[in-house]
Design an enzyme around this catalytic site. Structure first.
Site: not given
Ligand code: SAH
Ligand code: SF4
Length: 349
Positions: A118, A93, A114, A121, A341, A107
């Site tokens: 997390c 995406e 990944c 996410c 994301c 973006c």
């Molecule tokens: N993996 C990297 C970059 C991709 S995620 C990272 O984790 O930084 C980019 C941002 O989106 C990160 O700050 C992450 O904490 C945030 N993010 C992920 N899932 C999200 C969600 N459901 N709502 C809001 N922000 C989210």
């Molecule tokens: Fe991976 Fe999502 Fe965590 Fe970023 S926020 S490191 S994309 S699992």
């Protein structure tokens, strides 16, 4: 013979080297670079200042990678979400966010999925499929530039690129850096280093490598909690690189590059948004050249996590600001079209 070379994956110097190694001239490499990255051309046949015979010879040894658009959806605020189909049928995406005064941000993704899982996410929940090539990373920008241009490959122009889509950029660092080089190149997309943001969950070795490279890009680190217990609960990678190591790497990065770091903090109701945690975050970041970007959680359907009320979000911001930390709240855009994301891809699986 080996496999054909994807020309879209090569920064200008490497492209010139590749051309010379294959008995073409550096001059021709520069023309091809220009076609690919200044004009968004995807086919050798369109490179009209190269003799047809030469184009055929290049095409015997190389190809031009192109994403195909599987789906796009536009929100009322102008945000456009794209789902791209890769040649191995995987999906990634990207999002286009038009802004004021020519600030148009895209973006983009760095991996399919990944591995870091997390808790909040959508991308992480499906695991890692594979790294993207540099060509796949750059082509997201090229395709969106072509899509938004009123005619040809022109206005409006993409001015900012953030690697905050799917994946962990520092887990695919060499491909990401080659893509950044192309995106930044004056003869290519010509987007200034300071307009390019890499967001990381905090991979310490990658942060140190970036510090050594001393690039002028924006480094964003996803903090999300000010203590190891809570951060490890939200982001399992914290067990490998706990806050002490992450902050030491951050300080090293700032010392080496002279650049401030953006700490991202996704606010989740009743999880990481209390007054105590705001205070703890402020003291953790005291003395570090940084600003904080608060991101209200974009709820992923089947997770139980929610975003806090606006009042509590504002209160978190005020506490950080009282302690002298510059803080912004990320505008929520395109959430109706699942422009967060990994959400769109997830709906397709
Ligand atoms: N993996 C990297 C970059 C991709 S995620 C990272 O984790 O930084 C980019 C941002 O989106 C990160 O700050 C992450 O904490 C945030 N993010 C992920 N899932 C999200 C969600 N459901 N709502 C809001 N922000 C989210
Ligand atoms: Fe991976 Fe999502 Fe965590 Fe970023 S926020 S490191 S994309 S699992």
């Amino acid at each position: 013979m080996g496999e054909k070379q994807d020309l879209k994956s090569l920064p200008r110097k490497e492209l010139i080297k590749w051309f010379e190694q294959h008995n073409f001239t550096g001059f021709r490499a520069k023309q091809v670079f220009n076609w690919l990255f200044k004009n968004g051309v995807d086919h050798f046949a369109e490179m009209t200042n190269l003799p047809a015979g030469l184009r055929d010879k290049i095409a015997e040894k190389a190809f031009i990678y192109r994403l195909s658009c599987q789906e796009s959806s536009k929100a009322t605020d102008g945000t456009i979400k794209y789902l791209w189909l890769l040649s191995d049928h995987e999906l990634i995406e990207s999002v286009y966010l038009p802004g004021e005064q020519g600030r148009n941000t895209v973006c983009i993704s760095s991996q399919v999925g990944c591995m870091l899982n997390c808790r909040f996410c959508a991308t992480g929940s499906g695991g890692l499929v594979r790294n993207l090539t540099s060509g796949e990373i750059v082509d997201q920008v090229l395709k969106m530039q072509a899509e938004i241009s009123q005619e040809g490959f022109g206005e409006p122009r993409i001015s900012n690129v953030v690697l905050m889509g799917m994946g962990e950029p520092l887990a695919n660092l060499e491909h990401v850096l080659a893509a950044v080089e192309i995106i930044n190149d004056r003869a290519g997309l010509n987007i200034g280093m300071r307009k390019i943001t890499i967001s990381t969950s905090g991979l310490v070795p990658g942060i140190r490598t970036l510090a050594e490279r001393d690039l002028q890009l924006v480094l964003a680190i996803s903090l999300n909690a000010p203590n190891n217990q809570l951060r490890s609960y939200l982001m399992p990678i914290n067990q490998k690189y706990p806050l002490e190591e992450l902050l030491a790497a951050s300080r090293y990065y700032i010392k080496k590059t002279g650049r401030r770091i953006t700490f991202e903090y996704v606010l989740i109701k009743d999880v990481n948004e209390s007054v105590q945690l705001a205070r703890a975050t402020a003291s953790l970041l005291q003395g570090i050249l940084c600003n904080v970007n608060l991101i209200p959680l974009n709820s992923v359907n089947d997770f139980k996590l929610k975003k806090p009320d606006r009042k509590r979000i504002n209160r978190f911001k005020e506490i950080l600001e009282e302690q002298g930390i510059e803080t912004t709240i990320r505008q929520e855009r395109g959430s109706k079209i699942e422009a967060a994301c990994g959400q769109l891809r997830r709906l397709k699986q």
